[in-house]
Design a protein around this motif. Structure first.
Motif, short mmCIF file in Angstrom:
data_model
loop_
_atom_site.label_atom_id
_atom_site.label_comp_id
_atom_site.label_asym_id
_atom_site.label_seq_id
_atom_site.Cartn_x
_atom_site.Cartn_y
_atom_site.Cartn_z
N LYS A 97 0.82 -1.21 0.00
CA LYS A 97 0.00 0.00 0.00
C LYS A 97 0.85 1.26 0.00
O LYS A 97 0.40 2.32 -0.41
CB LYS A 97 -0.90 0.00 1.23
CG LYS A 97 -1.77 -1.23 1.33
CD LYS A 97 -3.20 -0.85 1.37
CE LYS A 97 -4.03 -2.10 1.62
NZ LYS A 97 -4.84 -2.45 0.53
N ASN A 98 2.09 1.16 0.46
CA ASN A 98 2.99 2.29 0.54
C ASN A 98 3.80 2.39 -0.75
O ASN A 98 4.44 1.41 -1.16
CB ASN A 98 3.91 2.13 1.74
CG ASN A 98 4.72 3.36 2.04
OD1 ASN A 98 4.78 4.29 1.24
ND2 ASN A 98 5.36 3.36 3.18
N LEU A 99 3.79 3.54 -1.39
CA LEU A 99 4.50 3.71 -2.66
C LEU A 99 6.00 3.60 -2.50
O LEU A 99 6.69 3.05 -3.36
CB LEU A 99 4.13 5.05 -3.29
CG LEU A 99 2.70 5.20 -3.77
CD1 LEU A 99 2.47 6.62 -4.26
CD2 LEU A 99 2.41 4.22 -4.88
N LEU A 100 6.53 4.10 -1.40
CA LEU A 100 7.96 4.02 -1.17
C LEU A 100 8.41 2.56 -1.02
O LEU A 100 9.43 2.16 -1.58
CB LEU A 100 8.34 4.83 0.06
CG LEU A 100 9.82 4.92 0.40
CD1 LEU A 100 10.58 5.58 -0.75
CD2 LEU A 100 10.03 5.68 1.68
N ASN A 101 7.62 1.78 -0.29
CA ASN A 101 7.94 0.35 -0.17
C ASN A 101 7.87 -0.35 -1.53
O ASN A 101 8.66 -1.24 -1.81
CB ASN A 101 6.99 -0.33 0.81
CG ASN A 101 7.28 0.06 2.23
OD1 ASN A 101 8.35 0.57 2.54
ND2 ASN A 101 6.31 -0.15 3.11
N PHE A 145 11.98 7.62 -7.18
CA PHE A 145 12.16 8.38 -5.95
C PHE A 145 11.95 9.87 -6.18
O PHE A 145 11.31 10.55 -5.36
CB PHE A 145 13.56 8.15 -5.36
CG PHE A 145 13.72 6.81 -4.70
CD1 PHE A 145 12.82 6.36 -3.77
CD2 PHE A 145 14.81 6.02 -5.01
CE1 PHE A 145 12.96 5.12 -3.16
CE2 PHE A 145 14.97 4.78 -4.41
CZ PHE A 145 14.05 4.34 -3.48
N VAL A 146 12.46 10.40 -7.28
CA VAL A 146 12.27 11.82 -7.60
C VAL A 146 10.79 12.12 -7.83
O VAL A 146 10.27 13.14 -7.35
CB VAL A 146 13.12 12.21 -8.83
CG1 VAL A 146 12.76 13.59 -9.34
CG2 VAL A 146 14.60 12.14 -8.49
N THR A 147 10.11 11.23 -8.51
CA THR A 147 8.67 11.42 -8.75
C THR A 147 7.89 11.41 -7.45
O THR A 147 7.01 12.26 -7.24
CB THR A 147 8.14 10.32 -9.69
OG1 THR A 147 8.88 10.35 -10.91
CG2 THR A 147 6.67 10.52 -9.98
N LEU A 148 8.21 10.48 -6.55
CA LEU A 148 7.52 10.43 -5.27
C LEU A 148 7.80 11.69 -4.45
O LEU A 148 6.92 12.18 -3.74
CB LEU A 148 7.95 9.20 -4.48
CG LEU A 148 7.45 7.85 -5.00
CD1 LEU A 148 8.01 6.72 -4.17
CD2 LEU A 148 5.94 7.80 -5.02
N VAL A 206 4.22 12.54 2.87
CA VAL A 206 2.92 12.12 3.40
C VAL A 206 3.06 10.80 4.13
O VAL A 206 2.49 10.61 5.21
CB VAL A 206 1.88 12.02 2.25
CG1 VAL A 206 0.59 11.40 2.74
CG2 VAL A 206 1.64 13.39 1.66
N ALA A 207 3.84 9.89 3.60
CA ALA A 207 4.03 8.60 4.24
C ALA A 207 4.77 8.76 5.57
O ALA A 207 4.43 8.10 6.56
CB ALA A 207 4.81 7.66 3.32
#
Length: 89
Positions: free
Chosen positions: A23-27, A68-71, A79-80
């Motif tokens: 659910k987490n975009l970074l993960n 990573f740059v996009t996030l 936000v996360a």
């Protein structure tokens, strides 16, 4: 096929499934990066070093940096982090 190659293929399947359910975009980006690294190891085992270098450079390197740059640009990383801080309180 060696046991090491079978383990690497199992890791590829685990990474593919876990990135789908994350659910987490970074993960998700981190799991994708590990998928690319495992895939480059598998290319080395299959005696294809040119593909392994390309997979490591493009898959794990450049593409992950772009993610990573996009996030960061869409403020998904901040936000996360804030959501995790609220959970800890």
């Amino acid at each position: 096929m060696t046991a090491f190659q079978i383990i690497l293929m199992g890791l590829l399947i685990i990474c593919a499934i876990s990135v789908s359910f994350s659910k987490n975009l970074l993960n998700s980006v981190l799991i994708y990066m590990s998928f690319s690294l495992v895939m480059s190891l598998l290319w080395i085992c299959l005696e294809s070093p040119d593909l392994a270098i390309t997979e490591a450079a493009v898959g794990a390197g450049i593409t992950s940096v772009l993610f990573f740059v996009t996030l960061k640009k869409i403020h998904a990383i901040n936000v996360a982090e804030k959501a995790e801080e609220k959970k800890d309180e």
